[in-house]
Write a protein that holds these residues in place. Structure first.
Motif, PDB file in Angstrom:
ATOM      1  N   LEU A 171       0.959  -0.932   0.107  1.00 33.11           N
ATOM      2  CA  LEU A 171      -0.216  -0.164  -0.125  1.00 33.11           C
ATOM      3  C   LEU A 171       0.942   0.786   0.241  1.00 33.11           C
ATOM      4  CD1 LEU A 171      -2.740  -1.006   2.755  1.00 33.11           C
ATOM      5  CD2 LEU A 171      -2.658  -0.839   0.138  1.00 33.11           C
ATOM      6  N   ARG A 172       0.690   1.917  -1.363  1.00 37.92           N
ATOM      7  CA  ARG A 172       2.006   2.982  -1.193  1.00 37.92           C
ATOM      8  C   ARG A 172       1.357   3.545  -2.618  1.00 37.92           C
ATOM      9  NH1 ARG A 172       6.869  -0.871  -1.315  1.00 37.92           N
ATOM     10  NH2 ARG A 172       7.686  -1.624  -3.555  1.00 37.92           N
ATOM     11  N   HIS A 173       2.242   5.342  -3.077  1.00 40.55           N
ATOM     12  CA  HIS A 173       1.443   5.748  -3.889  1.00 40.55           C
ATOM     13  C   HIS A 173       2.850   6.775  -4.053  1.00 40.55           C
ATOM     14  CE1 HIS A 173      -0.837   8.804  -5.919  1.00 40.55           C
ATOM     15  NE2 HIS A 173      -2.035   7.576  -6.265  1.00 40.55           N
ATOM     16  N   GLU A 174       2.916   7.039  -5.685  1.00 36.17           N
ATOM     17  CA  GLU A 174       3.884   7.700  -5.744  1.00 36.17           C
ATOM     18  C   GLU A 174       3.765   9.495  -5.138  1.00 36.17           C
ATOM     19  OE1 GLU A 174       6.958   7.346  -7.327  1.00 36.17           O
ATOM     20  OE2 GLU A 174       6.751   5.075  -7.719  1.00 36.17           O
ATOM     21  N   ASP A 175       2.523   9.525  -5.148  1.00 40.51           N
ATOM     22  CA  ASP A 175       2.094  10.941  -4.203  1.00 40.51           C
ATOM     23  C   ASP A 175       2.983  11.069  -3.326  1.00 40.51           C
ATOM     24  OD1 ASP A 175       0.847  13.846  -4.856  1.00 40.51           O
ATOM     25  OD2 ASP A 175      -0.341  12.812  -2.478  1.00 40.51           O
ATOM     26  N   GLY A 196       6.527  -2.715   4.317  1.00 43.41           N
ATOM     27  CA  GLY A 196       6.898  -1.769   2.992  1.00 43.41           C
ATOM     28  C   GLY A 196       5.528  -1.168   2.946  1.00 43.41           C
ATOM     29  N   ASP A 197       4.721  -0.947   3.148  1.00 44.24           N
ATOM     30  CA  ASP A 197       4.051  -0.096   3.012  1.00 44.24           C
ATOM     31  C   ASP A 197       4.028   1.374   3.374  1.00 44.24           C
ATOM     32  OD1 ASP A 197       1.495  -2.094   2.070  1.00 44.24           O
ATOM     33  OD2 ASP A 197       0.720  -2.257   4.605  1.00 44.24           O
ATOM     34  N   HIS A 198       3.469   2.519   2.553  1.00 44.98           N
ATOM     35  CA  HIS A 198       3.976   3.435   2.873  1.00 44.98           C
ATOM     36  C   HIS A 198       5.439   3.803   2.093  1.00 44.98           C
ATOM     37  CE1 HIS A 198       0.200   5.102   4.366  1.00 44.98           C
ATOM     38  NE2 HIS A 198       0.061   3.953   4.568  1.00 44.98           N
ATOM     39  N   TRP A 199       6.003   2.672   1.974  1.00 44.58           N
ATOM     40  CA  TRP A 199       7.523   3.017   1.084  1.00 44.58           C
ATOM     41  C   TRP A 199       8.612   2.511   2.666  1.00 44.58           C
ATOM     42  CZ3 TRP A 199       8.451   2.980  -4.070  1.00 44.58           C
ATOM     43  CH2 TRP A 199       6.535   3.576  -4.139  1.00 44.58           C
TER      44      TRP A 199
END
Length: 547
Positions: A253-257, A331-334
């Motif tokens: 669960l991660r996003h480039e934003d 690993g979520d949210h980098w």
């Protein structure tokens, strides 16, 4: 009545089947949830082991007890669960981990003998230790340091494991392809089985210690069973090492934003060694199945314990609490590890079984009230039949929720994080006193305030439940930010340090000095009841003025 207070280390709230995990089946956690209440919005007071645990054990926020990071001593004299429960006639024992560091300097200053019972309890966070083992018995250039003689290591040596530190060489290691040691410290070895008989690994060993305690104890105990797992190192014995694989690993669960104009503190964390490791799918595909195997082993051992309580008749008079000291990003949210305030880190599982008949209406239900870890201490005092010392304990008893009531409740939850002892503080050029974060969550919006002159972070969990988009990058939500800062200020004005006298004692003491005849500022005495001045009226005893 008894209390079995079970804490797992680094167990995520959503890695249980009763919380909706798609692959991991945890029938024994589910069993307790069917017997009691599962709280779906429970938060720790700090997303780091030591500070979080000290809040569980004192019922106080981290800025109140002061032990705000791992290795920060809990000051001598701080009230703990043991103090509160022994006052009600309940024994309070430790079986496992506390991550507590004793205030030896304070004990020496006050002349407290570390070997006497008061000194021992001060060194064990108020518990009487049945067995304490904090895990992580490392081997480094400075050698193996085992000041307290790890009970688990001693157990393994007695079972024939040929090492002075079998935790490092067997429980935390597999066997490589060339017959070499494959240490659990390296993520690449996470898919290997630990080189240990499953029954000798940490979780079953600690379960057996708990059963030994329960079997010899007289009713009227609180046992804190504090497991070392599923905390890293991520390695688990067979058959648990092979139960899950990459197909059971959900996408991160991660996003480039999140990496565009990030908050400086968040940026420091996502650039750390552990975060960079968990940003690699090859790492996640090995570590997460091992983590799931560790959770599955925990669930199986919970079943062993529940079956024993049931067969001995203790289940019917024992409150059971299942929780964790924080989560794991995986690993979520980098991110890897814990530390910050996304749900994966700060939100915890909390399941409570109350054996009393008053809890019948809530069995098998969930509660979404904003709950804090400090609520357990007053819950336990209430369960033991005591009066909650609310000038000391900063949480609130969960009893009304357990009994189907809807009490007037908090409108926001608080968590704190002191990262002054980390490399991130140094990288940001901060002084230790400025390396502090505060989370305010009102059930929808989550504000994170960072000392040191930084802007805040803001997330709307109603429209962005994954917490990808930091709304404080612009000024469009200034009113929400202001409201949450008002909540933080209200919390900051709480009465936190007046712990030696209660409100009731203060009220009872009003007017005591007047009743003793201390009557300052009177004009002629008519301002007070005549009985207060009776001792000062009548003829003079002797007139020395004439002499």
């Amino acid at each position: 009545m008894n209390i079995l207070f079970v804490m797992y280390d680094q167990l995520r709230f959503d890695y249980l089947s009763c919380a909706g995990h798609p692959h991991l089946q945890t029938p024994n956690f589910d069993r307790v949830a069917s017997m009691g209440v599962r709280f779906t919005n429970a938060f720790v007071q700090s997303p780091i082991c030591g500070a979080s645990r000290m809040s569980f054990y004192t019922g106080r926020y981290t800025s109140s007890h002061g032990a705000q990071w791992n290795g920060f001593p809990l000051r001598v004299g701080e009230h703990t669960l043991g103090d509160h429960l022994r006052r009600e006639g309940m024994e309070c024992v430790l079986i496992g981990k506390t991550h507590m560091k004793a205030d030896l300097e304070g004990m020496e200053r006050l002349g407290i003998d570390q070997t006497a019972i008061i000194g021992v309890r001060q060194s064990e966070c108020g518990f009487d230790a049945w067995v304490r083992d904090d895990g992580l018995w490392a081997e480094g250039p400075d050698g193996f340091y085992d000041e307290k003689r790890s009970p688990y290591n001693e157990y393994l040596k007695a079972k024939g494991y040929p090492s002075e530190n079998p935790w490092a060489h067997f429980a935390n290691a597999g066997i490589g392809t060339q017959g070499d040691m494959a240490s659990g410290w390296m993520f690449t070895n996470a898919d290997r089985p630990a080189n240990i008989r499953e029954e000798d690994s940490e979780t079953p060993w600690l379960t057996r210690e708990a059963i030994k305690y329960v079997d010899q104890a007289q009713d009227g105990w609180c046992a804190h069973l504090s497991y070392i797992k599923p905390h890293w190192p991520y390695i688990v014995p067979a058959p648990y090492h092979g139960m899950y694989g990459p197909d059971h690993v959900a996408p991160a669960l991660r996003h480039e934003d999140e990496r565009i104009n990030p908050h400086p503190v968040y940026e420091a964390y996502i650039n750390s060694k552990v975060a960079r490791a968990f940003q690699q799918e090859s790492v996640r595909n090995k570590v997460i199945p091992a983590y799931m195997g560790l959770v599955k082993q925990c669930d199986d051992q919970l079943g062993v314990l529940l079956d024993h309580l049931e067969s001995t008749g203790k289940l019917q008079n024992t409150m059971i609490v299942l929780t964790s000291d924080h989560g794991d990003y995986l690993g979520d949210h980098w991110m890897g590890e814990k530390d910050l305030f996304h749900q994966q880190s700060v939100k915890i599982p909390l399941i409570i079984y109350d054996p009393r008949s008053e809890a019948e209406p809530t069995r098998g239900t969930t509660c979404d009230a904003l709950v804090e870890s400090i609520d357990l201490a007053p819950t336990f005092v209430d369960f033991a039949g005591g009066k909650i010392p609310d000038h000391i304990l900063e949480g609130r008893a969960l009893t009304p929720w357990l009994h189907g009531q809807s009490p007037d409740w908090r409108t926001f939850a608080i968590s704190e994080y002191d990262y002054s002892g980390t490399s991130h503080c140094q990288a940001l050029g901060l002084e230790p006193r400025d390396a502090r974060l505060f989370m305010v969550f009102d059930g929808r919006y989550k504000l994170i305030h960072a000392e040191g002159g930084f802007r805040p972070m803001l997330f709307d969990l109603e429209t962005d439940p994954a917490e990808f988009h930091d709304l404080a990058k612009t000024d469009l939500h200034a009113e929400v930010v202001e409201k949450l800062y008002d909540d933080l200020a209200q919390w900051g004005r709480r009465m936190a340090q007046r712990v030696t006298i209660s409100d009731e004692q203060i009220k009872a003491g009003r007017g005591a000095s007047s009743r003793k005849g201390i009557l300052p500022f009177l004009i002629d005495g008519s301002e007070v009841p005549e009985e207060l001045t009776a001792g000062y009226r009548g003829p003079a005893r002797k007139n020395y003025l004439k002499d």
